[in-house]
Design a protein around this motif. Structure first.
Motif, PDB file in Angstrom:
ATOM      1  N   TYR A 131      10.071  13.114  14.389  1.00 35.68           N
ATOM      2  CA  TYR A 131      10.121  11.784  13.792  1.00 35.68           C
ATOM      3  C   TYR A 131       8.777  11.073  13.902  1.00 35.68           C
ATOM      4  O   TYR A 131       7.942  11.392  14.743  1.00 35.68           O
ATOM      5  N   PHE A 132       8.573  10.107  13.004  1.00 34.90           N
ATOM      6  CA  PHE A 132       7.474   9.161  13.140  1.00 34.90           C
ATOM      7  C   PHE A 132       8.009   7.773  12.824  1.00 34.90           C
ATOM      8  O   PHE A 132       9.022   7.627  12.131  1.00 34.90           O
ATOM      9  N   HIS A 133       7.332   6.761  13.359  1.00 31.18           N
ATOM     10  CA  HIS A 133       7.745   5.388  13.089  1.00 31.18           C
ATOM     11  C   HIS A 133       6.728   4.734  12.169  1.00 31.18           C
ATOM     12  O   HIS A 133       5.529   4.764  12.425  1.00 31.18           O
ATOM     13  N   LEU A 134       7.219   4.155  11.100  1.00 29.70           N
ATOM     14  CA  LEU A 134       6.389   3.450  10.135  1.00 29.70           C
ATOM     15  C   LEU A 134       6.575   1.954  10.336  1.00 29.70           C
ATOM     16  O   LEU A 134       7.695   1.444  10.294  1.00 29.70           O
TER      17      LEU A 134
ATOM     18  N   THR B  49       4.874  11.235   0.987  1.00 28.75           N
ATOM     19  CA  THR B  49       4.171  10.020   0.568  1.00 28.75           C
ATOM     20  C   THR B  49       5.180   8.932   0.238  1.00 28.75           C
ATOM     21  O   THR B  49       6.187   9.190  -0.431  1.00 28.75           O
ATOM     22  N   ILE B  50       4.892   7.737   0.725  1.00 32.36           N
ATOM     23  CA  ILE B  50       5.705   6.561   0.397  1.00 32.36           C
ATOM     24  C   ILE B  50       4.785   5.584  -0.331  1.00 32.36           C
ATOM     25  O   ILE B  50       3.766   5.154   0.223  1.00 32.36           O
TER      26      ILE B  50
ATOM     27  N   ASP C 145       0.830  -1.208   0.000  1.00 27.37           N
ATOM     28  CA  ASP C 145       0.000   0.000   0.000  1.00 27.37           C
ATOM     29  C   ASP C 145       0.862   1.254   0.000  1.00 27.37           C
ATOM     30  O   ASP C 145       2.094   1.187   0.021  1.00 27.37           O
ATOM     31  N   SER C 146       0.195   2.405  -0.002  1.00 23.21           N
ATOM     32  CA  SER C 146       0.878   3.686   0.079  1.00 23.21           C
ATOM     33  C   SER C 146       0.445   4.408   1.344  1.00 23.21           C
ATOM     34  O   SER C 146      -0.626   4.132   1.896  1.00 23.21           O
ATOM     35  N   ILE C 147       1.259   5.339   1.813  1.00 25.18           N
ATOM     36  CA  ILE C 147       0.938   6.104   3.012  1.00 25.18           C
ATOM     37  C   ILE C 147       1.386   7.551   2.827  1.00 25.18           C
ATOM     38  O   ILE C 147       2.451   7.807   2.271  1.00 25.18           O
ATOM     39  N   SER C 148       0.523   8.483   3.257  1.00 21.74           N
ATOM     40  CA  SER C 148       0.873   9.911   3.221  1.00 21.74           C
ATOM     41  C   SER C 148       0.871  10.445   4.647  1.00 21.74           C
ATOM     42  O   SER C 148      -0.039  10.153   5.431  1.00 21.74           O
ATOM     43  N   ILE C 149       1.861  11.247   4.970  1.00 23.32           N
ATOM     44  CA  ILE C 149       2.019  11.815   6.309  1.00 23.32           C
ATOM     45  C   ILE C 149       2.074  13.338   6.200  1.00 23.32           C
ATOM     46  O   ILE C 149       2.946  13.882   5.516  1.00 23.32           O
TER      47      ILE C 149
END
Length: 245
Positions: free
Chosen positions: A115-118, A88-89, A32-36
Motif C-alpha cells: 500500500y501507499f498513502h496519497l 496514474t491518477i 495535479d496528476s501523480i504516477s506511482i
C-alpha cells in the motif's frame, strides 16, 4: 557486513521486497496528476496487476487493472521487461486522499500487494518536483530539484534499493546532492548512460516523490563538407554517502 534489503527499504520509505516494491507516502496538490511505479518479482510477470483504493487489500475497490481498458482519471500500464507497472491518477481532488494498493492477482490464492498513502493538499505539497518525467542524454548530466517542507533526512534513491545522501553512485551513474538552499535539495546525475534510465525517488523524512528518467542519444545531423553542421536535441512528447534504499 551484509544488510537485509527489506530493512533498508523500510529505512528509506520504500517498502516490499518479496512481492512488490513501492513508495509509501506521497503528497500532491489538488488538480495535479501523480504516477506511482510498482516493482514486482519476475514470478508475477504474466499476472493481472491492479490499483485499488481502501485500507484493506481484501476489501478495497478497483481503480484500474491491466486486464481492462482504463477509463476516467485512473490508468495503469505494465512494463513486463522492467517488471514495473505504473499507476496514474489524474486531476486529483480531496476525495482521493486515502490508502491505495499496488497489487497482483493470484489465481487460486490470496492476492499480493503493497500500500501507499496519497495526501492531497490545497497548498504546497510536502515534497514535489517540477516534472515526474524527465529526459537526459548519454554522457551528459541532469539536475532534479526536490522541493520540500517536511523535516527528516533526505535521499535520492533508485527503485531497486540503492540510495545516495550527499554523493555516490547509482547504477554506475555519479550522483551529488546540494542541500544548501532552504526547502529544496538539488540532485545532479552525471555521466548518464542508457542503463541510468528508470524510476528514482526524492525522499525527505517520511515522504517520497517518484521521478522517471529516460536517457537517450542526442541526435546530431550533418551535411556535406564545407556546409554548416546543425545539432538537433530530442525532446519528450509532452553519506561519499551511499546506502541501500
Amino acid at each position: 557486513m551484509a544488510v537485509d534489503l527489506s530493512f533498508l527499504l523500510i529505512l528509506t520509505g520504500l517498502t516490499g521486497i518479496h512481492s512488490i516494491t513501492i513508495v509509501r507516502k506521497v503528497s500532491v496538490k489538488s488538480g495535479d496528476s501523480i504516477s506511482i511505479p510498482c516493482l514486482y518479482g519476475s514470478q508475477y510477470r504474466n499476472n493481472m496487476k491492479y490499483l485499488c483504493k481502501g485500507y484493506y487489500i481484501n476489501s478495497c475497490s478497483y481503480a484500474a487493472r491491466t486486464n481492462k481498458q482504463s477509463s476516467g482519471r485512473f490508468s495503469i500500464s505494465d512494463d513486463k521487461n522492467q517488471r514495473i507497472f505504473t499507476v496514474t491518477i489524474n486531476d486529483v481532488t480531496d476525495v482521493d486522499t486515502d490508502y491505495y494498493w499496488c497489487a497482483v492477482e493470484i489465481n487460486g490464492g490470496a492476492d499480493v500487494g503493497e500500500y501507499f498513502h496519497l495526501s492531497v493538499t490545497t497548498g504546497t505539497p510536502r515534497l514535489y518536483v517540477d516534472h515526474q518525467e524527465i529526459t537526459g542524454f548519454n554522457g551528459e548530466k541532469i539536475t532534479i530539484n526536490c522541493y520540500h517542507r517536511n523535516p527528516g533526512k533526505l535521499r535520492w534513491c533508485g527503485l531497486d534499493g540503492s540510495c545516495v545522501r550527499s554523493s555516490g553512485s547509482i547504477n554506475g551513474t555519479r550522483v551529488t546532492i546540494d542541500a544548501r538552499a532552504p526547502n529544496v535539495f538539488i540532485v545532479t546525475m552525471s555521466g548518464l548512460r542508457t542503463e541510468s534510465s528508470g524510476w528514482y525517488a526524492c525522499i525527505k523524512g517520511d515522504f517520497q516523490m517518484p521521478v522517471h528518467l529516460t536517457v537517450t542519444e542526442k541526435l546530431t545531423t550533418g551535411t556535406t563538407r564545407g556546409s554548416t553542421r546543425h545539432e538537433k536535441t530530442l525532446r519528450p512528447h509532452a553519506e561519499s554517502d551511499e546506502e541501500g534504499m
